[in-house]
Scaffold this motif. Structure first.
Motif, PDB file in Angstrom:
ATOM      1  N   THR A   2       0.831  -1.177   0.000  1.00  0.00           N
ATOM      2  CA  THR A   2       0.000   0.000   0.000  1.00  0.00           C
ATOM      3  C   THR A   2       0.866   1.226   0.000  1.00  0.00           C
ATOM      4  O   THR A   2       2.003   1.210   0.435  1.00  0.00           O
ATOM      5  N   THR A   3       0.333   2.312  -0.506  1.00  0.00           N
ATOM      6  CA  THR A   3       1.052   3.563  -0.511  1.00  0.00           C
ATOM      7  C   THR A   3       0.525   4.447   0.588  1.00  0.00           C
ATOM      8  O   THR A   3      -0.622   4.372   0.979  1.00  0.00           O
ATOM      9  N   LYS A   4       1.366   5.313   1.118  1.00  0.00           N
ATOM     10  CA  LYS A   4       0.982   6.181   2.212  1.00  0.00           C
ATOM     11  C   LYS A   4      -0.025   7.224   1.748  1.00  0.00           C
ATOM     12  O   LYS A   4      -0.930   7.584   2.483  1.00  0.00           O
ATOM     13  N   ASN A   5       0.131   7.752   0.546  1.00  0.00           N
ATOM     14  CA  ASN A   5      -0.725   8.797   0.046  1.00  0.00           C
ATOM     15  C   ASN A   5      -1.568   8.277  -1.101  1.00  0.00           C
ATOM     16  O   ASN A   5      -1.106   7.504  -1.933  1.00  0.00           O
ATOM     17  N   THR A   6      -2.842   8.727  -1.126  1.00  0.00           N
ATOM     18  CA  THR A   6      -3.736   8.326  -2.195  1.00  0.00           C
ATOM     19  C   THR A   6      -3.332   9.018  -3.495  1.00  0.00           C
ATOM     20  O   THR A   6      -3.142  10.226  -3.529  1.00  0.00           O
ATOM     21  N   LEU A   7      -3.218   8.246  -4.558  1.00  0.00           N
ATOM     22  CA  LEU A   7      -2.885   8.815  -5.859  1.00  0.00           C
ATOM     23  C   LEU A   7      -4.086   9.572  -6.415  1.00  0.00           C
ATOM     24  O   LEU A   7      -5.237   9.165  -6.218  1.00  0.00           O
ATOM     25  N   THR A   8      -3.820  10.653  -7.090  1.00  0.00           N
ATOM     26  CA  THR A   8      -4.894  11.438  -7.689  1.00  0.00           C
ATOM     27  C   THR A   8      -4.619  11.685  -9.160  1.00  0.00           C
ATOM     28  O   THR A   8      -3.478  11.688  -9.616  1.00  0.00           O
ATOM     29  N   ALA A   9      -5.703  11.892  -9.918  1.00  0.00           N
ATOM     30  CA  ALA A   9      -5.600  12.170 -11.347  1.00  0.00           C
ATOM     31  C   ALA A   9      -6.662  13.194 -11.720  1.00  0.00           C
ATOM     32  O   ALA A   9      -7.699  13.298 -11.059  1.00  0.00           O
ATOM     33  N   THR A  10      -6.413  13.936 -12.762  1.00  0.00           N
ATOM     34  CA  THR A  10      -7.391  14.920 -13.222  1.00  0.00           C
ATOM     35  C   THR A  10      -8.484  14.230 -14.026  1.00  0.00           C
ATOM     36  O   THR A  10      -8.277  13.157 -14.607  1.00  0.00           O
ATOM     37  N   GLN A  11      -9.642  14.857 -14.041  1.00  0.00           N
ATOM     38  CA  GLN A  11     -10.780  14.358 -14.805  1.00  0.00           C
ATOM     39  C   GLN A  11     -10.424  14.199 -16.278  1.00  0.00           C
ATOM     40  O   GLN A  11     -10.743  13.197 -16.917  1.00  0.00           O
ATOM     41  N   GLN A  12      -9.702  15.186 -16.822  1.00  0.00           N
ATOM     42  CA  GLN A  12      -9.386  15.180 -18.254  1.00  0.00           C
ATOM     43  C   GLN A  12      -8.493  14.000 -18.633  1.00  0.00           C
ATOM     44  O   GLN A  12      -8.731  13.321 -19.638  1.00  0.00           O
ATOM     45  N   ARG A 108      -8.044   8.736  -6.612  1.00  0.00           N
ATOM     46  CA  ARG A 108      -9.158   9.684  -6.578  1.00  0.00           C
ATOM     47  C   ARG A 108      -9.040  10.693  -7.721  1.00  0.00           C
ATOM     48  O   ARG A 108      -7.927  11.027  -8.151  1.00  0.00           O
ATOM     49  N   LEU A 109     -10.184  11.170  -8.178  1.00  0.00           N
ATOM     50  CA  LEU A 109     -10.185  12.289  -9.110  1.00  0.00           C
ATOM     51  C   LEU A 109      -9.964  13.565  -8.312  1.00  0.00           C
ATOM     52  O   LEU A 109     -10.432  13.682  -7.173  1.00  0.00           O
ATOM     53  N   ARG A 110      -9.282  14.521  -8.877  1.00  0.00           N
ATOM     54  CA  ARG A 110      -9.089  15.792  -8.194  1.00  0.00           C
ATOM     55  C   ARG A 110      -9.553  16.941  -9.085  1.00  0.00           C
ATOM     56  O   ARG A 110      -9.451  16.875 -10.306  1.00  0.00           O
ATOM     57  N   SER A 111     -10.022  17.961  -8.427  1.00  0.00           N
ATOM     58  CA  SER A 111     -10.404  19.178  -9.138  1.00  0.00           C
ATOM     59  C   SER A 111      -9.305  20.194  -8.931  1.00  0.00           C
ATOM     60  O   SER A 111      -8.271  19.897  -8.326  1.00  0.00           O
ATOM     61  N   ALA A 112      -9.530  21.426  -9.395  1.00  0.00           N
ATOM     62  CA  ALA A 112      -8.500  22.452  -9.252  1.00  0.00           C
ATOM     63  C   ALA A 112      -8.277  22.815  -7.790  1.00  0.00           C
ATOM     64  O   ALA A 112      -7.192  23.236  -7.392  1.00  0.00           O
ATOM     65  N   LYS A 113      -9.310  22.619  -6.946  1.00  0.00           N
ATOM     66  CA  LYS A 113      -9.208  23.028  -5.555  1.00  0.00           C
ATOM     67  C   LYS A 113      -8.967  21.866  -4.603  1.00  0.00           C
ATOM     68  O   LYS A 113      -8.212  21.960  -3.655  1.00  0.00           O
ATOM     69  N   SER A 114      -9.627  20.734  -4.850  1.00  0.00           N
ATOM     70  CA  SER A 114      -9.496  19.615  -3.913  1.00  0.00           C
ATOM     71  C   SER A 114      -9.923  18.318  -4.585  1.00  0.00           C
ATOM     72  O   SER A 114     -10.339  18.309  -5.737  1.00  0.00           O
TER      73      SER A 114
END
Length: 326
Positions: A2-12, A108-114
């Motif tokens: 497992t990774t300590k931090n959740t990976l995030t990606a942009t919607q696009q 998780r998906l991320r937006s410009a703010k969170s």
């Protein structure tokens, strides 16, 4: 792993890969993937219906269907609730169980703010896994290797070794089988993967401090010249302390039957990892190296095109022929 931090990606980026991945969800592919997962879990004495009871299995099944297309899907809890008629708690418990299998990346998906509420799920066993992690999550090769290190290493061991029997000849590239050959010479059968893990712990639990102490321990377990050359190479380079302190472990992971090809591959891999450490933190550099080396050997570099000899003489004597060369 497992990774300590959740990976995030942009919607696009996520949507682009899903839309243009080239395939559509396939029920037959989904069924085969679930069967493979069930078999893998059984090897760990885990039963599918216990890990995914009742409605949680419906969540897994739906996600596996979406993943069958291109190895990636994005979905919100509310979508699964509405589509499957399950509760928020059921969805969350199913996602936790999916993480526990260690066969999927849950980001998780991320937006410009969170971060927004949608999951981005990737199948580690899909052929597109590496390209997804590069193009959607923007991970380096070393970071991808770290994500998948434990799983890849165990799969390689199980693939190369018949757990029920093995020959006494030291032909396996795996360190731990080599140790079994030397320490268990009278035993011709291995009845449990636990034996490999115990031998692994026996070697790697030792923590020699100096280069000389590491060399002494190394020579106890191998006499392969390319392993010794690899150890000396690490010691001669200004690599980060975490690499130098684990030089003997890294060297053993190269394998007791290492040849010049594997030696060169190992040098390239450890060099790239050492350079990448400046930007990424690795909890287990040995595991990252092992996975990256296995991937490097499995997918060799493309051979460079042969260069034409510039000094080849002309076959015909023309106007500009250099007579001084005769």
């Amino acid at each position: 792993m497992t990774t300590k931090n959740t990976l995030t990606a942009t919607q696009q980026r996520a949507q682009f890969y899903i839309t243009y991945g080239g395939n559509k969800p396939n029920r037959s592919v989904k069924e085969n993937r679930l069967k493979q997962l069930e078999e893998d879990l059984l090897q760990q004495n885990i039963f599918m219906d216990e890990l995914f009871p009742q409605k949680q299995f419906l969540v897994l099944e739906q996600i596996a269907f979406w993943l069958s297309a291109n190895g990636i899907c994005k979905v919100g809890t509310d979508t699964l609730e509405e589509k499957l008629g399950v509760s928020v708690r059921t969805v969350r418990n199913a996602i936790k169980a999916i993480k526990l299998t260690d066969q999927f990346v849950v980001g998780r998906l991320r937006s410009a703010k969170s971060n927004c509420g949608k999951y981005v799920i990737v199948d580690k066993k899909h052929e597109n896994f590496k390209s997804i992690m590069r193009e959607v999550f923007l991970l380096s090769e070393a970071s991808i290797a770290q994500l998948n290190a434990q799983q890849n290493a165990q799969q390689k061991i199980l693939k190369d070794i018949d757990i029920s029997t093995f020959e006494q000849e030291n032909k396996s590239p795996n360190l731990y089988l080599s140790l079994i050959n030397s320490k268990q010479a009278n035993n011709k059968y291995i009845h449990s993967f636990d034996m490999l893990e115990k031998l692994k712990e026996e070697v790697e639990s030792q923590q020699p401090k100096t280069a000389d102490e590491q060399r002494t321990l190394l020579l106890t377990y191998t006499d392969n010249e390319y392993q010794r050359l690899f150890f000396d190479f690490i010691q001669s380079m200004p690599y980060p302390s975490i690499v130098r302190e684990n030089a003997y472990k890294l060297t053993l992971r190269v394998g007791s039957d290492a040849d010049v090809k594997r030696f060169i591959a190992a040098k390239e891999v450890i060099h790239h990892i050492s350079m990448d450490i400046e930007y990424n933190h690795f909890d287990n550099v040995v595991a990252v190296f092992t996975a990256a080396l296995l991937n490097r050997l499995e997918y060799p570099s493309i051979r460079p095109a042969e260069q034409v000899d510039r000094h080849v003489r002309a076959t015909k004597k023309g106007v500009f022929y250099n007579w001084l060369e005769d």
